[in-house]
Design an enzyme around this catalytic site. Structure first.
Site, short mmCIF file in Angstrom:
data_model
loop_
_atom_site.label_atom_id
_atom_site.label_comp_id
_atom_site.label_asym_id
_atom_site.label_seq_id
_atom_site.Cartn_x
_atom_site.Cartn_y
_atom_site.Cartn_z
N LYS A 293 0.87 -1.17 0.00
CA LYS A 293 0.00 0.00 0.00
C LYS A 293 0.90 1.22 0.00
CE LYS A 293 -3.70 2.35 2.52
NZ LYS A 293 -4.58 2.31 3.71
N LYS A 346 -2.17 -1.56 -3.69
CA LYS A 346 -3.00 -0.35 -3.71
C LYS A 346 -2.09 0.86 -3.87
CE LYS A 346 -6.35 2.23 -0.90
NZ LYS A 346 -7.07 2.31 0.38
#
Length: 428
Positions: A293, A346
């Site tokens: 992320k 992400k």
């Protein structure tokens, strides 16, 4: 000449249990059971070869044998002369290139392109993120056209019903928590009667076969807006935060969550959560770790949706540097060793190389999150007629699949599933 063949009652029962295609019942094609006592045997009429041949005749009335005789004798009109399609005037006359391999041969028709397509996408590959709040009315999210904060008792159920109607059966929940319930340590995150646990129980009661993913992080519950507990000097406490995340994950599992998804990026949280779940008997609850992320600028609309912007500073001390590639391998190795079941990247489209990196270095399922900024840019481009929204939407999802994502978290899930079901954008 016709004859009869006796069938036993067992054979009759088998025939009656099959559908009109000769297979076991499926869908709406069921055999209608007979009523009343069954006969001891059934006589089935079998046509002779002569009768069968007589029944198969050309429109002219000529038999197969007569047509075959014409073929043997060559009594057919000559084929039309081959005419090559004409190129436009001014096209140079050249000698064709000496190319034994021409990849365009396999692209020359829709049927060939479909036959050789390497990547596919279906509604089963899509996970729909849902924003929920305590209100009864759905509140539109200005930066995310078509998305709403859904009332957890009404609008949420309607949205899930519509998504299931086009084949989407996986959902991830993100709560908008009232400010009065936020605190420096995020204790509301593990309230068993909080917004998320209540919503999970309701969804599982109404739709027991869906897959419910949850977000494990403190930022929606933190008065500081960070994913962890903030020390007075601004340092995000790692191990103390992990302790809170374990209680949050257990609370969600107790409510009925299928997959808990730590998005906080604290070190060691996957192993700690796995141990906490197992200790409470939730061995079958999966962990989807936000493995890579990044501290991205694509998250802006999401933070507006949840009103969860950091009160100060940024998240760069725990989320990954967008410039880093090899670091994702360190996170992958750690998450695998600690017991993650799914690895997530992400954002999505700007990080296709990271998705491929994880795909090539792990046998675990890979998830990609097409984040709010990606969604809003496509929506804005479509609204301004700068792009074809539907085509760009589907292409972007296909690219995520091609890079190696098994599942995609996307706000387009219901709209894209409608397209895949042949309904076009009517289900926006």
């Amino acid at each position: 000449m016709a004859s009869t063949v006796p069938f036993s009652p067992a054979k009759v029962q088998m025939l009656q249990a099959t559908n009109c295609h000769g297979h076991a019942p499926f869908g709406s094609c069921f055999a209608v059971p007979r009523t009343g006592p069954r006969p001891r045997s059934v006589a089935v009429r079998v046509s002779s070869e002569q009768e069968a041949a007589a029944a198969v005749r050309a429109p002219s009335g000529r038999s197969i044998e007569e047509c075959e005789a014409d073929a043997v004798a060559g009594r057919f009109p000559a084929p039309a002369a081959f005419v090559r399609p004409k190129a436009p005037d001014g096209t140079p006359e050249i000698r064709p290139l000496d190319m034994p391999k021409r990849p365009r041969r396999n692209r020359r028709s829709p049927a060939l392109r479909a036959a050789f397509q390497e990547t596919t996408i279906s509604p089963a590959n899509l996970v729909l993120p849902l924003f929920i709040h305590e209100g009864e009315e759905d509140a539109p999210i200005g930066a995310m056209p078509g998305c709403f904060r859904l009332g957890w008792q009404h609008g949420l159920l309607d949205e899930v019903y519509k998504a299931r109607d086009v084949g989407v059966n996986s959902f991830v929940l993100f709560p908008k928590v009232p400010d009065a319930l936020k605190s420096p340590t995020g204790v509301e995150a593990y309230n068993d009667n909080g917004l998320v646990p209540r919503t999970i129980r309701l969804l599982k009661d109404k739709f027991p076969d869906i897959i419910v993913y949850t977000d494990v992080a403190l930022d929606p519950y933190s008065s500081d807006g960070h994913d962890g507990i903030v020390r007075e000097d601004g340092v995000i406490l790692n191990d103390e935060t992990v302790y809170q995340l374990c209680k949050q994950a257990v609370s969600q599992a107790r409510a009925g969550a299928d997959v808990v998804s730590p998005s906080d990026m604290m070190d060691g949280r996957v192993g700690a959560i796995r141990s906490a779940l197992d200790a409470e008997g939730f061995n079958d609850v999966s962990i989807m770790s936000y493995t890579a992320k990044y501290a991205s600028s694509f998250y802006g609309p999401f933070r507006e949706a949840l009103d969860s912007n950091p009160r100060f500073g940024d998240k760069k001390t725990y989320q990954m540097n967008p410039a880093n590639y090899r670091e994702a391998l360190l996170e992958t190795a750690a998450d695998e060793a600690e017991g993650a079941d799914i690895l997530l990247v992400k954002p999505g489209l700007p990080y296709l190389d990271i998705i491929r990196l994880l795909r090539d270095n792990s046998a675990l399922p890979i998830a990609a999150y097409q984040v709010s900024g990606e969604y809003s840019m496509i929506k804005a481009g479509g609204a301004l007629n700068m792009i074809d929204e539907e085509k760009v939407m589907m292409e972007s999802l296909m690219c995520l699949r091609r890079a190696g994502a098994d599942v995609i978290l996307t706000y387009f899930a219901r709209q894209a599933a409608a397209v895949l079901c042949g309904m076009g954008s009517a289900a926006k």
